[in-house]
Motif scaffolding. Structure first.
Motif, mmCIF file in Angstrom:
data_model
loop_
_atom_site.group_PDB
_atom_site.id
_atom_site.type_symbol
_atom_site.label_atom_id
_atom_site.label_comp_id
_atom_site.label_asym_id
_atom_site.label_seq_id
_atom_site.Cartn_x
_atom_site.Cartn_y
_atom_site.Cartn_z
ATOM 1 N N ARG A 16 -2.379 -4.940 8.371
ATOM 2 C CA ARG A 16 -2.129 -4.802 6.933
ATOM 3 C C ARG A 16 -2.079 -6.160 6.254
ATOM 4 O O ARG A 16 -2.537 -6.325 5.130
ATOM 5 C CB ARG A 16 -0.793 -4.079 6.692
ATOM 6 C CG ARG A 16 -0.740 -2.645 7.131
ATOM 7 C CD ARG A 16 0.508 -1.965 6.559
ATOM 8 N NE ARG A 16 1.711 -2.729 6.829
ATOM 9 C CZ ARG A 16 2.502 -2.551 7.880
ATOM 10 N NH1 ARG A 16 2.181 -1.633 8.773
ATOM 11 N NH2 ARG A 16 3.585 -3.276 8.061
ATOM 12 N N ASP A 73 0.797 -1.224 0.000
ATOM 13 C CA ASP A 73 0.000 0.000 0.000
ATOM 14 C C ASP A 73 0.825 1.267 0.000
ATOM 15 O O ASP A 73 0.360 2.311 -0.418
ATOM 16 C CB ASP A 73 -0.943 0.005 1.205
ATOM 17 C CG ASP A 73 -0.189 -0.087 2.509
ATOM 18 O OD1 ASP A 73 0.531 -1.078 2.716
ATOM 19 O OD2 ASP A 73 -0.306 0.832 3.346
ATOM 20 N N ARG A 123 -5.525 -7.420 5.620
ATOM 21 C CA ARG A 123 -6.129 -6.609 4.555
ATOM 22 C C ARG A 123 -5.658 -7.084 3.188
ATOM 23 O O ARG A 123 -6.459 -7.244 2.260
ATOM 24 C CB ARG A 123 -5.740 -5.141 4.753
ATOM 25 C CG ARG A 123 -6.252 -4.217 3.654
ATOM 26 C CD ARG A 123 -5.470 -2.927 3.634
ATOM 27 N NE ARG A 123 -4.051 -3.178 3.425
ATOM 28 C CZ ARG A 123 -3.117 -2.259 3.589
ATOM 29 N NH1 ARG A 123 -3.443 -1.057 4.013
ATOM 30 N NH2 ARG A 123 -1.849 -2.559 3.368
ATOM 31 N N THR A 181 -7.431 -1.228 6.762
ATOM 32 C CA THR A 181 -7.144 -1.320 8.187
ATOM 33 C C THR A 181 -8.061 -0.362 8.933
ATOM 34 O O THR A 181 -8.654 0.545 8.335
ATOM 35 C CB THR A 181 -5.681 -0.938 8.478
ATOM 36 O OG1 THR A 181 -5.467 0.415 8.061
ATOM 37 C CG2 THR A 181 -4.724 -1.868 7.755
#
Length: 918
Positions: A721, A220, A724, A741
């Motif tokens: 994370r 991310d 996710r 998150t």
């Protein structure tokens, strides 16, 4: 330690602080902070303790640029570098080896005539103050080993977060400079530790961009517009700005970097190279506040505004009581959206008080979820602008700022501006910025808007085309059809993609230039400006004289960053919720796993003056959902409006008592009990839980595919994370459901929220069951909340105050706990909770999983750091450094890293493991 030495030498604390900052953290020093301007010697690399590489040139630079006392402070720092790491409490002063080292370092400096007098002063101090230095070392080592927060000037240990002034030495915000420094160090290392390996698959030297192919989906932190660096052959270099990402590629523009060692086929590691400007700004303000802002050029309009606002702010904070505000008396206030509804009593009260504020006034507002916080902020900003004020709306997240600015984007007479990276702001905020704020009557602006619209359309079209070509290429190269594979279509597609990427790079550069041009034009004319905290301190905004600043989600903002934001204006409205997320401070360890009380600017102000007002009526969630938070978090301090939230249930034509998923989805609040344990994957850097991810996917699939819900109605939230990313990977690509998150989802809402707990060990469950974190997740949904977790582990591995235990009891009281494995409704009998100490004990037990031999070698790394392959080969009786490299990467990969000098250092986790065994 250095502060105590400085006091003995009679050197001002701000000089000691400046010298330490320049030596310890040169990577955060920039000309953005004018009082920290310092020309590093050409021989100095910008790494921590650089003074040891070029001491003569370094000390001379301190003497010439900052004066004699700075040179003395730098000499003491240089002489004592490493002393704290090697010092053991109770031992003789430093020990003969280190005393010899100090002697050698002083002799190195004595040959430089320009610093002869400072060296003599430092030598006299070091030789005649053993007791002072030993006591300072003992205190510093004790504070560090026990994880205590202390004043960076006198060493006073705080019970919670630092206060306005140190109780012992009266230093302003004593402790915060050191915390900010440690956070910067940790963030810098974390960024590098999360590096992504790949290979350059395309290099366009003419257009100056590269495409890096990766084995995994880019994480991310690699997103459009972000700055990245790369490591190649042990060299760390800045690369450029991300243009686009796909499932397995990162497209980077390096046009501003000049010539770089790049070639197709080159293996590289990408890492985040985002600026440390946040640290620079905080350290700059803290340093100046302590010395009365004498380092700023007060003749400069920019600095004059900052000094005046900061001085007024500190005067208010030093007052014994908060300012008394006389509110205006607007009995009928309506929403900013074309007067669609009247504000309720608590909302009107807040707006009236904001309108009654005078320069130097401070107003704090508690805004629980769903109580109309965004509406109140927007209305207050609108009314202030109507009264002729210039207003800044700011927060630490783009989402919070966009929420307010989008509400003001209607038919309002004020000029509203949204400042920030074009990649970061919402589509609606971009339209507002480009279409409304700029004077479109002039030909140049009309041309700009027309060209920007063309660019946006072309970029979108090219991105879609690139993705389509990639999919088609994969299809053609599939082994199933050898005839197609042998055709030349693959080469044609490669050529098309290369052309598309070249144009995309050009268009993105042009769009950024146009955005910056429009931003510079509009900021000067704005009545209401929206920007993140950091962005409000930079560029044109740093020159704007705001009357009022409204800070949203202030509970998640650290105290120094919040004070910096407040210094942008003469009046300060601070909105937050102490029951939601707090600042992320990785360098601070507490028993609860959360930051200490008072670490956020909102809690800091509440602790000092108390809050001024509450927004009390909740509108978002159905009663069974918000009922839990009202009872277990807000102590009945919020009321539930009868909004008639529409329930989402199984469509009648699909209803079947035999389908277990539908039984779960029929309830407004439910708990799904799973049985799998958490796992750990290094590339995620956090826990994940495969079974919980599969449950999430099945629930989402049923809701979207069978119930016909829009993916935008659903949100999947998790504390980690790793989870996710697992859920994102497993969801069908056509189900564009937000998976985030908890930290990334604060400020949003959805009709349905699915929360994956993930954790099954005490530490993970403590994190997932943090009261504030769970409260954020549980207050996002309007119609349905589904929590997924291992109920057995929650029962046996959590403490009494873990909110997950309370939620299980709440769901049980509603007959809404569903066992996923047996497909039955259950009523679990949770075991007696564990004690807080048991969490630490179990964490310590985990170290036994590392074999004794490996733990011993890890201990060597901790003790010898910084070290090298050769030194470790000698220590471990291995044949060569290559053998060490192979061993480290195969066995201890997650426990070590290499610093800027390519020396081997232990990670904080490695130090924890080793210390727990000694």
């Amino acid at each position: 330690m250095h502060a105590q030495c400085g006091r003995k030498l009679g050197i001002a604390p701000e000089i000691i602080r400046t010298v330490d900052l320049l030596i310890d953290a040169p990577y955060v020093v920039s000309r953005t902070a004018p009082q920290l301007q310092f020309e590093f010697p050409p021989s100095a690399r910008r790494t921590q303790d650089w003074i040891t590489e070029c001491p003569r040139a370094g000390i001379t630079a301190f003497a010439e640029q900052l004066g004699r006392n700075a040179a003395v402070a730098a000499i003491v720092h240089y002489a004592l570098v490493g002393a704290q790491r090697e010092f053991t409490p109770g031992s003789r002063f430093l020990g003969s080896a280190i005393t010899s080292q100090i002697q050698d370092r002083l002799e190195t400096l004595e040959v430089v005539s320009e610093i002869e007098e400072p060296v003599a002063t430092a030598r006299n101090f070091l030789e005649n103050n053993h007791t002072v230095i030993r006591e300072a070392l003992e205190r510093a080592v004790t504070i560090e080993s026990e994880g205590q927060l202390s004043c960076d000037n006198c060493g006073y240990v705080f019970e919670s977060a630092p206060q306005l002034t140190c109780p012992d030495c009266d230093t302003l915000l004593g402790g915060w400079p050191q915390i900010v420094h440690e956070e910067a160090k940790r963030e810098r290392q974390d960024r590098y530790d999360q590096k992504l390996s790949g290979e350059i698959t395309e290099h366009n030297a003419e257009s100056q961009f590269v495409v890096i192919g990766t084995a995994h989906r880019p994480p991310d932190w690699i997103e459009d517009g972000s700055q990245v660096g790369y490591t190649v052959k042990d060299r760390r270099l800045l690369l450029g700005r991300v243009i686009n990402t796909t499932e397995s590629e990162v497209h980077v523009d390096y046009g501003d970097m000049g010539s770089l060692p790049l070639a197709e086929g080159l293996s590289v590691e990408l890492w985040s190279a985002e600026s440390h400007i946040t640290t620079i700004l905080q350290q700059s303000w803290l340093l100046e506040a302590r010395r009365g802002f004498t380092g700023y050029d007060t003749a400069s309009p920019d600095h004059k505004r900052l000094v005046q606002n900061s001085t007024q702010l500190l005067d208010t904070l030093h007052s014994d009581s908060p300012p008394q505000i006389t509110p205006t008396d607007h009995s009928h206030l309506t929403s900013v959206d074309r007067d669609t509804f009247p504000l309720n009593e608590s909302q009107r009260d807040v707006v009236n008080h904001v309108l009654g504020m005078q320069p130097g006034d401070l107003y704090t507002v508690v805004g629980p979820p769903g109580t109309g916080k965004t509406e109140v902020i927007a209305k207050a900003a609108q009314e202030l602008a109507n009264a002729g004020e210039r207003v800044l709306v700011t927060s630490h997240t783009n989402i919070a700022v966009d929420n307010v600015i989008e509400k003001l984007a209607g038919d309002n007479p004020q000029r509203v501006v949204r400042v920030g990276r074009p990649e970061k702001v919402s589509t609606k905020a971009k339209e507002l910025m480009l279409d409304k704020v700029i004077d479109s009557d002039t030909a140049s602006v009309s041309d700009l808007l027309q060209r920007v619209d063309e660019l946006k359309a072309q970029i979108s079209e090219h991105q879609e085309r690139i993705n389509a070509l990639e999919e088609h290429k994969q299809y053609l190269t599939n082994d199933v059809d050898h005839r197609l594979q042998e055709s030349n279509r693959v080469g044609e597609i490669d050529a098309e993609i290369a052309a598309e990427r070249e144009e995309l790079t050009t268009l993105q550069r042009e769009l950024r230039d146009k955005w910056e041009e429009s931003e510079a034009t509009s900021v000067k004319q704005a009545d209401i400006t929206g920007a993140t905290l950091v962005r409000s301190q930079l560029g044109g905004l740093a020159r704007v004289d705001f009357d009022t600043v409204i800070i949203d989600e202030a509970s998640q903002i650290s105290t120094p960053m919040g004070l910096l934001a407040m210094a942008t204006a003469k009046k300060w409205v601070v909105v937050g919720d102490h029951n939601q997320l707090l600042p992320v401070l990785k360098s601070i360890n507490t028993d609860s796993g959360r930051p200490p009380a008072g670490a956020s600017i909102f809690n800091f102000l509440r602790d000092r003056f108390g809050e001024d007002a509450w927004l009390r009526t909740h509108y978002r969630s159905a009663q069974p959902i918000i009922g839990f938070a009202r009872e277990h978090v807000y102590d009945s301090n919020i009321e539930i409006a009868n909004t008639g939230t529409e329930a989402i249930t199984t469509p009648s034509h699909l209803r079947s008592d035999d389908l277990f998923v539908d039984q779960i989805l029929d309830e407004p609040v439910s708990m799904v009990a799973t049985s799998a344990e958490q796992g750990w994957r290094k590339r995620y850097g956090s826990p994940f839980n495969k079974q919980e991810a599969q449950v999430c996917v099945q629930l989402v699939t049923r809701l979207v595919q069978d119930y016909g819900l829009d993916p935008d109605q659903i949100g999947v939230i998790t504390p980690y994370r790793g989870q996710r990313n697992v859920i994102r990977d497993e969801l069908d690509t056509e189900y564009t459901v937000d998976v985030e998150t908890v930290d990334g989802f604060q400020g949003r809402e959805r009709d349905i929220i699915i929360y994956s707990v993930v954790g099954t060990d005490p530490g993970s469950l403590q994190f997932a069951g943090d009261r504030n974190r769970f409260n954020v997740a549980a207050t996002r949904p309007k119609s349905k909340l589904i929590v997924i977790g291992n109920v057995d582990r929650i029962g046996s591995k959590t403490t009494r105050d873990n909110i997950l235990r309370s939620f299980i009891a709440y769901a049980d009281s509603n007959d809404a706990i569903f066992d996923w494995d047996s497909e039955t409704t259950v009523s679990p009998d949770l075991p007696t909770p564990i004690t807080a100490g048991a969490i630490d004990d179990e964490s310590a037990d985990e170290t036994s999983e590392l074999p004794e031999k490996d733990l011993g070698r890890l201990s060597d790394i901790v003790t010898m750091q910084p070290t090298s392959n050769g030194e470790l080969a000698s220590r471990w009786n291995l044949d060569s450094g290559k053998d060490v490299h192979r061993y480290l990467t195969s066995t201890l990969d997650e426990y070590f890293y290499r610093d800027d000098s390519v020396r081997i250092r232990a990670t904080p986790e490695a130090e924890r493991l080793v210390n727990s065994q000694t």
